[in-house]
Design a protein around this motif. Structure first.
Motif, PDB file in Angstrom:
ATOM      1  N   ARG A 187       0.857  -1.176   0.000  1.00  0.00           N
ATOM      2  CA  ARG A 187       0.000   0.000   0.000  1.00  0.00           C
ATOM      3  C   ARG A 187       0.901   1.235   0.000  1.00  0.00           C
ATOM      4  O   ARG A 187       2.090   1.159   0.269  1.00  0.00           O
ATOM      5  N   TYR A 188       0.295   2.389  -0.280  1.00  0.00           N
ATOM      6  CA  TYR A 188       1.062   3.633  -0.241  1.00  0.00           C
ATOM      7  C   TYR A 188       1.642   3.868   1.154  1.00  0.00           C
ATOM      8  O   TYR A 188       2.794   4.271   1.302  1.00  0.00           O
ATOM      9  N   TYR A 189       0.825   3.639   2.189  1.00  0.00           N
ATOM     10  CA  TYR A 189       1.244   3.958   3.548  1.00  0.00           C
ATOM     11  C   TYR A 189       2.211   2.927   4.127  1.00  0.00           C
ATOM     12  O   TYR A 189       2.659   3.080   5.263  1.00  0.00           O
ATOM     13  N   THR A 190       2.546   1.860   3.395  1.00  0.00           N
ATOM     14  CA  THR A 190       3.570   0.913   3.844  1.00  0.00           C
ATOM     15  C   THR A 190       4.848   1.018   2.995  1.00  0.00           C
ATOM     16  O   THR A 190       5.949   1.136   3.540  1.00  0.00           O
ATOM     17  N   LEU A 191       4.696   1.005   1.676  1.00  0.00           N
ATOM     18  CA  LEU A 191       5.870   0.974   0.805  1.00  0.00           C
ATOM     19  C   LEU A 191       6.597   2.312   0.750  1.00  0.00           C
ATOM     20  O   LEU A 191       7.832   2.360   0.812  1.00  0.00           O
ATOM     21  N   VAL A 192       5.861   3.406   0.612  1.00  0.00           N
ATOM     22  CA  VAL A 192       6.518   4.708   0.453  1.00  0.00           C
ATOM     23  C   VAL A 192       7.269   5.132   1.720  1.00  0.00           C
ATOM     24  O   VAL A 192       8.442   5.521   1.646  1.00  0.00           O
ATOM     25  N   PRO A 193       6.675   5.056   2.921  1.00  0.00           N
ATOM     26  CA  PRO A 193       7.471   5.407   4.116  1.00  0.00           C
ATOM     27  C   PRO A 193       8.684   4.513   4.321  1.00  0.00           C
ATOM     28  O   PRO A 193       9.752   4.994   4.739  1.00  0.00           O
ATOM     29  N   SER A 194       8.562   3.220   4.034  1.00  0.00           N
ATOM     30  CA  SER A 194       9.724   2.335   4.196  1.00  0.00           C
ATOM     31  C   SER A 194      10.800   2.650   3.156  1.00  0.00           C
ATOM     32  O   SER A 194      12.005   2.540   3.446  1.00  0.00           O
ATOM     33  N   ALA A 195      10.407   3.058   1.945  1.00  0.00           N
ATOM     34  CA  ALA A 195      11.394   3.456   0.944  1.00  0.00           C
ATOM     35  C   ALA A 195      12.114   4.735   1.368  1.00  0.00           C
ATOM     36  O   ALA A 195      13.334   4.869   1.189  1.00  0.00           O
ATOM     37  N   VAL A 196      11.385   5.699   1.940  1.00  0.00           N
ATOM     38  CA  VAL A 196      12.021   6.916   2.457  1.00  0.00           C
ATOM     39  C   VAL A 196      12.981   6.570   3.595  1.00  0.00           C
ATOM     40  O   VAL A 196      14.082   7.138   3.695  1.00  0.00           O
ATOM     41  N   ALA A 197      12.598   5.607   4.448  1.00  0.00           N
ATOM     42  CA  ALA A 197      13.480   5.196   5.548  1.00  0.00           C
ATOM     43  C   ALA A 197      14.776   4.588   5.013  1.00  0.00           C
ATOM     44  O   ALA A 197      15.853   4.811   5.573  1.00  0.00           O
ATOM     45  N   ILE A 198      14.686   3.815   3.922  1.00  0.00           N
ATOM     46  CA  ILE A 198      15.903   3.271   3.313  1.00  0.00           C
ATOM     47  C   ILE A 198      16.785   4.400   2.791  1.00  0.00           C
ATOM     48  O   ILE A 198      18.015   4.386   2.953  1.00  0.00           O
TER      49      ILE A 198
END
Length: 650
Positions: A187-198
């Motif tokens: 989902r947007y709220y799972t993949l995008v924040p985790s990508a920013v964290a990487i």
């Protein structure tokens, strides 16, 4: 008769109450006390079979083995993290321009290589995302991963100083594991924040790894030369003392780490390989390959899968990758020892957060770092080009999608094996490694500018594999050489390592962002940028080495003196581990006068006299006078006091 018996009983009682030889028994008790005291001293004193020097050698031998274990464990941990996450990935979107089906590149992971290959397929996207509205999820993930590291220079030193080098590596590997876990629920709220964290964790992870390997080299030198005075007093290391250990440890690190290119292809080869179309299908509309193309692969077929893999199969693969991510975290946590002593960690944090924030920018005043920046940028360019530009625009376009894994595996093995060539710097000058890699890449860039081939030409497999091996040779010399040069220049400045490696990997992050932006450019323009950057890097490096050889003074910011706050505990240490305060201490020592020394001597004499009086009073206690040992101590103490009085009288 009765009186006689009574007298006999009284005599027997006296005999029992007052046994004969009383003084002899007292002496026997004294002998027993002396024997017990002697046995205790023999037990607690130095043993005849105890060799202090041999035990010290064994202790520092264990310490050296522990350092080697830390280097190997850190290398395997980094290799496992990037085996799960590193690779080149392709994706497409329903864009209006059909000439750019591969609209973006990604340099992150084996997991995403498989996932985004699936996302590229039109059928898979319609089945998977038709009801979720995630058509542009890949673009936002890529922006999070590639754009966020640009601000890494602002927060990386603060994170490393606050968490410590080891815990920063552990936390960064945990962020990568978090990204894997979010792929279970896309989902947007799972993949995008985790990508920013990487994106946030990329620069701190690599700065911590570079700092950790160099610190291990410094520790190994200290454990080898533990008898030296400057090591025992924790002073600054002599110039060039640990350079050989830096060369060996950096070569070992890249030997192990570069295997991640190989293991990153396992999901693609073992899982998706059977679902891919043959090259005749995926390259049916492609007209030309190599230097003449614009973008990645124009007119590449948007359907690359014969049929869709089962969802349970993909979940199983992600679970295996998740397991390896957790193993990497455990390796960093349990097998990697600390990079600094606890007191040094306190010193590193006690210089003030404002100073920690400013020092990376101040270190850029050093001409050595400024002149190495073009090589920092090129080291980011060349790896991304090998995994994206060469492997896609040349490899996939000429051989087909099924040959991609072979090119990357050959490249990874070449990088790993040729990393050992850096050991030649133990006998050769340090410029050999960097310049040798630059010569290899320069020749290959000229060859690639002239290489234009028709698609689906399997006869070019051999030449492409040779180019992959040679590019891996240049990458190995470049990566290992840059890390070794940085380590040599700042080997004795242990409090500056985190700032220096932060600058190094921040410029690499800038290079990643530039590659993210240039995907639509013509291939010859990309090759020209690479060649120009390489030539500029070689020239700047030559200038830097000339200035260093002429001993041109470089400008380094002063590390502020640690400020220890007494809150809940007292910080007690005889020697300050911050080497930048030695000059202040010497100045303070130089200000001491002879009067101060005389006052100190008088205080020492007074303390000695007071201690002797206390000992004399202690020896004169009545309960200890009966003991021969106590009487002996009293006599010796009295003689000592008389001698001191005679000396004072004279």
């Amino acid at each position: 008769m009765e009186e006689t018996e009574a007298e006999q009983l009284v005599e027997d009682a006296d005999r029992i109450a007052a046994p004969p030889n009383g003084p002899v028994n007292e002496l026997l008790n004294v002998d027993q006390e002396d024997n017990m005291q002697g046995q205790m001293e023999e037990f607690l004193g130095p043993q005849a079979q105890y060799n202090e020097e041999e035990e010290e050698k064994k202790f520092y031998r264990r310490k050296r083995l522990e350092v080697i274990k830390n280097v190997v464990a850190g290398s395997f941990g980094a290799m496992m993290v990037y085996s799960v996450y590193m690779g080149v990935f392709r994706r497409t979107e329903k864009t209006e321009d059909p000439q750019f089906p591969f609209s973006t590149l990604l340099f992150v992971s084996g997991l995403l290589q498989m996932q985004l290959t699936l996302h590229y397929d039109t059928t898979y996207r319609e089945v998977k995302y038709s009801n979720l509205g995630l058509e542009d999820i890949d673009r936002k993930m890529l922006m999070g991963i590639n754009v966020t590291p640009i601000i890494g220079l602002l927060y990386t030193p603060v994170l490393i100083r606050f968490l410590g080098t080891k815990w920063m590596m552990f936390l960064a590997s945990g962020i990568y594991a978090l990204f894997v876990s979010t792929n279970y629920w896309e989902r947007y709220y799972t993949l995008v924040p985790s990508a920013v964290a990487i994106g946030v964790a990329i620069v701190p992870l690599w700065a911590s790894l570079g700092n950790y390997i160099t610190r291990m080299a410094q520790q190994y030198y200290e454990y080898v030369n533990y008898k030296e005075e400057h090591v025992q007093e924790q002073k600054k290391l002599p110039k060039g003392a640990c350079h050989s250990y830096i060369i060996v440890f950096q070569s070992l690190f890249f030997l192990i780490f570069n295997l991640s290119f190989v293991f990153a292809e396992f999901p693609m080869r073992l899982v998706l390989h059977g679902y891919l179309h043959e090259s005749k299908h995926v390259l049916a509309n492609v007209k030309i390959c190599g230097a003449a193309i614009t973008g990645i692969i124009p007119d590449f077929n948007t359907t690359v899968l014969v049929n869709l893999p089962r969802s349970m199969l993909l979940i199983q693969v992600e679970s295996v990758l998740m397991g390896f991510a957790f193993i990497a975290m455990i390796i960093f946590l349990l097998l990697c020892g600390p990079a600094y002593r606890p007191t040094e960690e306190i010193d590193l944090r006690s210089i003030g957060w404002g100073n920690i924030f400013q020092l990376p920018f101040k270190h850029l005043r050093d001409y050595r770092l400024r002149l190495l920046c073009p090589f920092f940028i090129y080291s980011g360019f060349e790896v991304l080009f090998a995994l994206s530009g060469f492997s896609l625009s040349y490899g996939v376009c000429i051989l087909g999608l099924k040959s991609l894994w072979l090119l990357i595996v050959v490249y990874g093995l070449s990088c790993s094996v040729f990393s050992l060539l850096a050991l030649s710097l133990l006998r050769l000058p340090r410029w050999v490694c960097l310049i040798g890699g630059a010569v290899v890449h320069g020749v290959l860039l000229v060859v690639l500018m002239a290489l234009t081939v028709k698609p689906d030409s399997p006869q070019y497999l051999g030449p492409l594999l040779v180019i992959a091996v040679l590019w891996g040779l240049g990458s190995a010399l470049n990566k290992t050489g840059v890390s070794i040069v940085v380590g040599m220049l700042y080997a004795e400045e242990k409090e500056r390592l985190d700032f220096v490696y932060t600058i190094y990997h921040w410029w690499q992050a800038i290079a990643i962002f530039i590659v993210y932006l240039w995907s639509h450019m013509p291939m010859r323009a990309k090759l020209s940028v690479l060649l120009a950057t390489l030539l500029l890097a070689c020239y700047c490096y030559w200038v830097m080495e000339r200035r260093v050889a002429r001993k041109v003074q470089h400008r380094l910011p002063r590390i502020p003196r640690p400020r220890h706050k007494v809150k809940g505990y007292r910080y007690l240490e005889e020697d300050n581990s911050d080497e930048s305060d030695e000059s202040d201490e010497e100045e303070n020592e130089g200000d001491m006068t002879e009067d101060d020394d005389d006052d100190d001597d008088d205080e020492v004499v007074e303390e000695m006299g007071t201690r002797d009086e206390e000992e004399g009073a202690h020896d004169a206690r009545p309960e200890e006078v009966d003991s021969p040992r106590a009487r002996r101590r009293g006599v010796e103490g009295q003689q000592h006091r008389q001698e001191e009085e005679e000396e004072r009288g004279e």
